[in-house]
Design an enzyme around this catalytic site. Structure first.
Site, PDB file in Angstrom:
ATOM      1  N   LYS A 191      34.002  53.078  32.085  1.00 47.24           N
ATOM      2  CA  LYS A 191      35.290  53.758  31.947  1.00 47.24           C
ATOM      3  C   LYS A 191      36.131  53.560  33.204  1.00 47.24           C
ATOM      4  O   LYS A 191      35.624  53.574  34.316  1.00 47.24           O
ATOM      5  CB  LYS A 191      35.064  55.247  31.702  1.00 47.24           C
ATOM      6  N   HIS A 259      24.317  57.808  21.406  1.00 46.16           N
ATOM      7  CA  HIS A 259      24.641  58.395  22.713  1.00 46.16           C
ATOM      8  C   HIS A 259      23.466  59.200  23.257  1.00 46.16           C
ATOM      9  O   HIS A 259      23.307  59.322  24.477  1.00 46.16           O
ATOM     10  CB  HIS A 259      25.881  59.280  22.577  1.00 46.16           C
ATOM     11  N   ARG A 262      21.322  57.433  25.734  1.00 46.76           N
ATOM     12  CA  ARG A 262      21.822  57.451  27.126  1.00 46.76           C
ATOM     13  C   ARG A 262      21.387  58.748  27.807  1.00 46.76           C
ATOM     14  O   ARG A 262      20.965  58.744  28.962  1.00 46.76           O
ATOM     15  CB  ARG A 262      23.344  57.305  27.098  1.00 46.76           C
ATOM     16  N   HIS A 285      28.952  57.824  36.479  1.00 45.85           N
ATOM     17  CA  HIS A 285      29.709  59.072  36.503  1.00 45.85           C
ATOM     18  C   HIS A 285      30.486  59.211  37.803  1.00 45.85           C
ATOM     19  O   HIS A 285      29.971  58.895  38.876  1.00 45.85           O
ATOM     20  CB  HIS A 285      28.763  60.270  36.376  1.00 45.85           C
ATOM     21  N   TYR A 294      24.922  65.930  31.670  1.00 47.27           N
ATOM     22  CA  TYR A 294      24.367  64.835  30.894  1.00 47.27           C
ATOM     23  C   TYR A 294      22.860  64.912  30.782  1.00 47.27           C
ATOM     24  O   TYR A 294      22.275  64.619  29.756  1.00 47.27           O
ATOM     25  CB  TYR A 294      24.737  63.507  31.572  1.00 47.27           C
TER      26      TYR A 294
END
Length: 318
Positions: A191, A259, A262, A285, A294
């Protein structure tokens, strides 16, 4: 007077079971724990089946099993106190044995494949357990229309769990990615175009290499690594549907999504003593608080990590 010992299966069926277990060990490189669990599952199934028909099971008896026979077995195990997780594993072990018989031309796996494992109670989204995560990568692609599609699904899901990638990161890899079998890391653009270095496990490289060998399309640097059935870039929905199939196949909760692999990558590293800051870097992150959420770390656990790691956090530090 001792009760007579029930012979669960004929000698030729027991020989096929031994052959199957050897195949798991040598070809699938299954762990001793997995082999023991699968052997126990099939032994219980054959014992049930022998009682069900009043004589030892023979290969011909397993040639065309119907869903009703699997349901009867699971119902008996449930009466013995097995929960949904155990029932799902029982079914997974028996399916594996039936697939072996199918490869030997002795059975049809249609009845086993049509069975859905009992649904586990709904829970908050969470990572998969280590056995469940491994089962996902081992069972991915079962029943795929073509071998290369099965290998592709295994490779993608192994990447998500083995490297902690987002599904978009895995599907955006170029065709020349992971082509070097000696590579030990790769650069991922996540990202915000933020790049990070991700270590590569041998299992990841092997899964991708198996897919490359079977893929019918040319995997050039200017195209995607993972292809759909018609040769275009693989859509996320295909992998999401594969996970949906695996949830039913393995009896996993609704939270078992691509997901979640992960999540599982991060949580399993932390459980084995991985450094929280290093896991943050591996996940890409921007903040440690994202990694805390997470990995499902409670606030108290996070504070303990800081207390143990930071030199100024020790009691009495100046």
């Amino acid at each position: 007077m001792n009760a007579p010992v029930l012979i669960s299966a004929t000698s030729d069926l027991l020989a096929l079971k031994t052959q199957w277990l050897r195949r798991l060990e040598v070809e699938r490189q299954a762990s001793p724990q997995t082999i023991d669990a699968y052997e126990r599952d099939v032994r219980q199934f054959l014992t049930f089946f022998a009682g069900y028909q009043g004589r030892p099971a023979a290969p011909a008896d397993l040639a065309d099993l119907k869903p009703a026979e699997f349901r009867a077995f699971l119902a008996e195990r449930r009466r013995d106190g097995a929960g949904a997780r155990s029932l799902g594993r029982h079914l997974s072990g028996v399916r594996s044995f039936i697939r072996h018989l199918e490869r030997e031309g002795l059975a049809s796996g249609a009845g086993a494949a049509s069975m859905r494992a009992p649904k586990r109670p709904k829970s908050l989204p969470r990572p998969l357990s280590v056995p469940d995560a491994l089962a996902v990568t081992e069972e991915a692609g079962a029943g795929a229309s073509e071998p290369w599609i099965a290998a592709r699904n295994v490779a993608v899901l192994t990447l998500l769990y083995g490297c902690g990638l987002r599904i978009s990161e895995a599907l955006n890899l170029p065709g020349d990615a992971l082509a070097d079998p000696s590579a030990r890391s790769m650069t991922i653009t996540g990202k915000g175009n933020k790049q990070r270095l991700v270590p590569l496990l041998p299992a990841v490289l092997e899964a991708v290499a198996a897919y490359r060998r079977l893929c019918p399309y040319q995997l050039a640097a200017d195209g995607p690594l993972f292809r759909g059935a018609r040769g275009g870039q693989l859509a996320p929905g295909i992998i999401q549907r594969e996970m949906q199939r695996l949830r039913g196949y393995l009896g996993l909760p609704d939270s078992a999504t691509p997901h979640a692999l992960r999540h599982s990558f991060a949580t399993h590293l932390l459980a084995k003593g991985g450094d929280l800051r290093a896991i943050q870097d591996l996940l890409g992150h921007a903040s440690l608080s994202s990694t805390q959420v997470y990995t499902g770390i409670e606030g108290g656990r996070l504070l303990q990590i800081y207390d143990d790691a930071h030199p100024r956090a020790r009691r009495g530090a100046a």
